[in-house]
Scaffold this active site. Structure first.
Site, mmCIF file in Angstrom:
data_model
loop_
_atom_site.group_PDB
_atom_site.id
_atom_site.type_symbol
_atom_site.label_atom_id
_atom_site.label_comp_id
_atom_site.label_asym_id
_atom_site.label_seq_id
_atom_site.Cartn_x
_atom_site.Cartn_y
_atom_site.Cartn_z
ATOM 1 N N ASP A 32 0.845 -1.191 0.000
ATOM 2 C CA ASP A 32 0.000 0.000 0.000
ATOM 3 C C ASP A 32 0.884 1.246 0.000
ATOM 4 O O ASP A 32 1.646 1.456 0.941
ATOM 5 C CB ASP A 32 -0.873 -0.032 1.267
ATOM 6 N N ASP A 33 0.820 2.035 -1.055
ATOM 7 C CA ASP A 33 1.592 3.296 -1.129
ATOM 8 C C ASP A 33 3.099 3.063 -1.239
ATOM 9 O O ASP A 33 3.895 3.893 -0.779
ATOM 10 C CB ASP A 33 1.356 4.202 0.101
ATOM 11 N N CYS A 70 -5.576 4.810 -3.138
ATOM 12 C CA CYS A 70 -5.789 3.400 -2.800
ATOM 13 C C CYS A 70 -7.073 2.797 -3.369
ATOM 14 O O CYS A 70 -7.038 1.876 -4.179
ATOM 15 C CB CYS A 70 -5.795 3.222 -1.289
ATOM 16 N N ASP A 112 -0.486 -0.626 -4.717
ATOM 17 C CA ASP A 112 -1.695 -0.036 -5.309
ATOM 18 C C ASP A 112 -1.394 1.284 -6.014
ATOM 19 O O ASP A 112 -1.931 1.593 -7.061
ATOM 20 C CB ASP A 112 -2.835 0.119 -4.284
#
Ligand code: NAG
Ligand code: NAG
Ligand code: NAG
Ligand code: NAG
Ligand code: NAG
Ligand code: NAG
Ligand code: NAG
Ligand code: NAG
Ligand code: NAG
Length: 620
Positions: A32-33, A68, A310
């Site tokens: 994530d990120d 996201c 993502d």
């Protein structure tokens, strides 16, 4: 897809081995990120030795939107964001509730893989807005799901997850990344002891910014055993790190108004970068353990392992202290590594691809004939490119036909935040982050062109200026080029299906020449008049949602398209969306993820687990 189910059932009855157990498994790991451009992958030794060295790294893999929930839903639906209309992390733009209300959760990747005879499982973060108030709205399609629940999702030392939509369970004394690792291994053990091919998604929340009682926020919270790792790491001082006025003043939107970062802000960026690498060490252990288990079970050579994120992340680029949401390379160019059957080892490829290409690629791996894929897919399978990542035909500049892609659509609506303590003083959050971008990733032509909702434009020559510092949009000699990029963007900003895969196919100058396939060809003077007169990308005003009337004109006009375009033929309207809700009642100042927990068993995790109480659940 019912057709496929019936077909498979008939073939199974007839004893034809469509669902042969030799079809490859898929393990999909999505962080994530996580950035690609800030070099985080280089600090993950197991990722390097087990996936990069034994597989292929694609250096030009992108997302359509650097946020996201939009990015995750495009990946799972195989559609670009303007067609899902999941444009934000919460309502009304997006969220898990909107995904469900719009009916898109009835028709997406796990259903399709199920119909093809795959077992499908998902562990970790699904979409923003899955939380205490709606955990029981089970994520459809998965044979097994175990999902992180809000608001605890960002408290790394308070893991709370819902298994198959049941009452959320709290794993007291564990770090979230360890919980996801241990659960993933447990499921992988189960999956590899069956003959059915499987798709397992492992989606850690790391390295997203976290929250913890009494601790500095705006950074991921690493596992305790990694808190001292990378003591000297600093945020990379890329050429676009905290750039001088002569560059900054020519950017667009709120970006051009940002003040230079002072030493406090720069030190904080370094602290965040260090925290990110430390936190990712826990993800690297997931990679190590997953590969080891697949090897031990003897299925490694029949399993695709994909590693990605993502969306990307910036730390100081263009003076933005921390965050995502922009069209620049740091935010949209993603980590992407694949190891698996037919994928050459130790290869780097610059063939472009997108998250929306993954659903068709997985259907291809599962052996579903293209004629049976959902009609609304906007991407295309890149399995041929995975198998032949150095082929010049695949890497060629020409778009459309054949197996290459030159033009990439990037879009955004509404709110962008600065994820740093100085955010408020810098004016964040910014609700005017609404823009349309076309990125050309050819070997001959490499440009990025953006039209902001304010009408401001940015144009960078990414071959000569990969850090996107010199805005060429206002320079007179750019006009012929921007006329072509404008036309391409007119197509991609509302493309569906084949017009997303092959936007040039809709641009038909009446000159009697061959059909257009590339920018190089379109730059011919013979097409000057056609492009100069083409309708221009524009917005009435800056809105935070996708309003079709605000974004006119369209090419082709929306009323000429099935269901009025923008994916509306394949989803329902969603004007009333409940907020997700949920309030923290649990908190801890402790760091978990100890050395001893590196090898903790599933049994020991279960031993400390307990369902949330009625009171904990009811807190809204
Ligand atoms: C987008 O999400 C942010 C963050 O939750 C929220 O503050 C904002 O109101 C949302 N805007 C829209 C239009 O969905
Ligand atoms: C949209 O809503 C209608 C009426 O409730 C329903 O029949 C249809 O299945 C829905 N479509 C989707 C894509 O969910
Ligand atoms: C695998 O997990 C499923 C779901 O919990 C369970 O029904 C099944 O018995 C397990 N199989 C094995 C071999 O452990
Ligand atoms: C997988 O393939 C490699 C290379 O072909 C081979 O060395 C290895 O033994 C195979 N592993 C298994 C578990 O079949
Ligand atoms: C990978 O390729 C590079 C050169 O491209 C080479 O230096 C390196 O030794 C290779 N690594 C492995 C594990 O084969
Ligand atoms: C550094 O910049 C931030 C953001 O503009 C500001 O809030 C802070 O007061 C500055 N700190 C110093 C020491 O100048
Ligand atoms: C315009 O000219 C400048 C200076 O010669 C050059 O750097 C730039 O690439 C040109 N722009 C375009 C779009 O060709
Ligand atoms: C997108 O969602 C917003 C918020 O629900 C809605 O107002 C808008 O009409 C939708 N746009 C399209 C094109 O579906
Ligand atoms: C975890 O297990 C591995 C392999 O069994 C072993 O090499 C390692 O030392 C163990 N680590 C810890 C911290 O117990």
């Amino acid at each position: 897809m019912t057709l496929i189910v019936v077909l498979l059932a008939c073939l199974a009855l007839a004893g034809i081995g469509v669902a042969a157990p030799t079809r490859p498994n898929i393990v999909f790991i999505m962080t994530d990120d996580q950035d690609r451009r800030l070099n985080s992958l280089a600090h993950m030794p197991f990722l390097q030795s087990e996936l990069v060295a034994k597989g292929t790294e694609f250096t030009k893999h992108y997302t359509n939107q650097a946020l996201c929930c939009p990015s995750r839903s495009t990946l799972l639906r195989g559609q670009t964001v303007h067609n899902t209309n999941l444009t934000n992390v919460s309502q009304p733009g997006g969220s898990y509730n909107k995904w469900v209300l719009s009916g898109q959760d009835k028709d997406y990747l796990p259903h399709w893989l199920n119909a093809a005879g795959y077992r499908t499982e998902y562990i970790g973060k699904i979409m923003n807005g899955y939380g205490l108030s709606n955990y029981n709205v089970k994520s459809k399609g998965w044979d097994w799901s175990d999902l992180l629940v809000e608001p605890y999702i960002d408290d790394y030392n308070l893991p709370v997850m819902s298994q198959n939509g049941q009452r959320p369970v709290f794993y007291d004394g564990f770090h979230q990344t360890d919980v996801i690792r241990i659960k993933a291994l447990n499921r992988l053990n189960n999956l590899t002891s069956q003959a059915t091919p499987f798709f397992l998604a492992i989606a850690p929340f790391t390295p997203h910014v976290g929250f913890q009682q009494d601790k500095p926020s705006h950074r991921p919270i690493p596992l305790q055993r990694h808190l001292e790792d990378f003591p000297n790491a600093k945020a990379p001082r890329t050429p676009n790190f905290n750039p001088p006025d002569k560059y900054q003043a020519n950017a667009g939107g709120w970006v051009k108004d940002l003040l230079p970062m002072n030493n406090t802000a720069i030190d904080f960026a370094d602290f965040v970068y260090r925290s990110r690498l430390q936190a990712l060490a826990g993800v690297d252990e997931i990679v190590a353990d997953v590969v080891a288990l697949l090897e031990q079970k003897g299925v490694i050579n029949n399993t695709y392992i994909i590693f990605t994120s993502d969306n990307g992340y910036h730390l100081g680029q263009h003076r933005m202290p921390a965050g995502k949401s922009l069209f620049y390379n740091e935010d949209t160019n993603l980590p992407f590594v694949v190891r698996g059957p037919g994928v050459p080892a130790n290869v780097t490829s610059d063939i472009p691809s997108l998250h929306i290409d993954l659903a068709p690629t997985f259907l291809n791996i599962a052996g579903v004939p293209e004629a049976d894929w959902p009609v609304f897919l906007d991407g295309r399978s890149v399995l041929p490119q995975w198998h032949d990542p150095k082929s010049s035909s695949a890497a060629g500049a020409a778009a459309g036909q054949g197996n290459s892609k030159e033009s990439i659509n990037i879009e955004y609506w509404g709110r962008a935040g600065i994820e740093a303590p100085s955010a408020g003083k810098l004016g964040s959050p910014f609700d005017s982050t609404t823009y349309k971008t076309i990125r050309l990733l050819g070997t001959q032509q490499s440009w990025v062109y953006t039209v902001w909702c304010s009408g401001e434009k940015e144009l960078y020559n990414t071959a000569e200026d990969p850090y996107e510092l010199v805005n060429l949009a206002q320079i007179a000699n750019s006009t012929r080029l921007t006329s072509r990029l404008n036309a391409l963007l007119m197509v991609t900003k509302s493309c569906e299906q084949n017009s997303c895969r092959d936007p040039w196919s809709l641009l038909k100058p009446d000159t009697g020449g061959p059909r257009l396939v590339s920018l190089t060809q379109a730059m011919d003077k013979a097409y000057d008049e056609f492009f100069a007169n083409f309708v221009k990308v524009s917005f009435d005003t800056c809105l935070t949602i996708q309003s079709d009337t605000n974004e006119t004109p369209y090419f082709p006009p929306l009323n000429e398209l099935l269901g009025g375009g923008l994916g509306r033929a394949y989803r329902n309207a969603t004007d009333v969306i409940k907020p997700a809700g949920g309030v923290r009642t649990l908190s801890t100042p402790n760091y978990y993820g100890t050395k001893a927990q590196r090898n903790a068993s599933f049994k020991s995790l279960r031993a400390v687990s307990r369902p949330l109480t009625d009171a904990e659940l009811a807190a809204q």
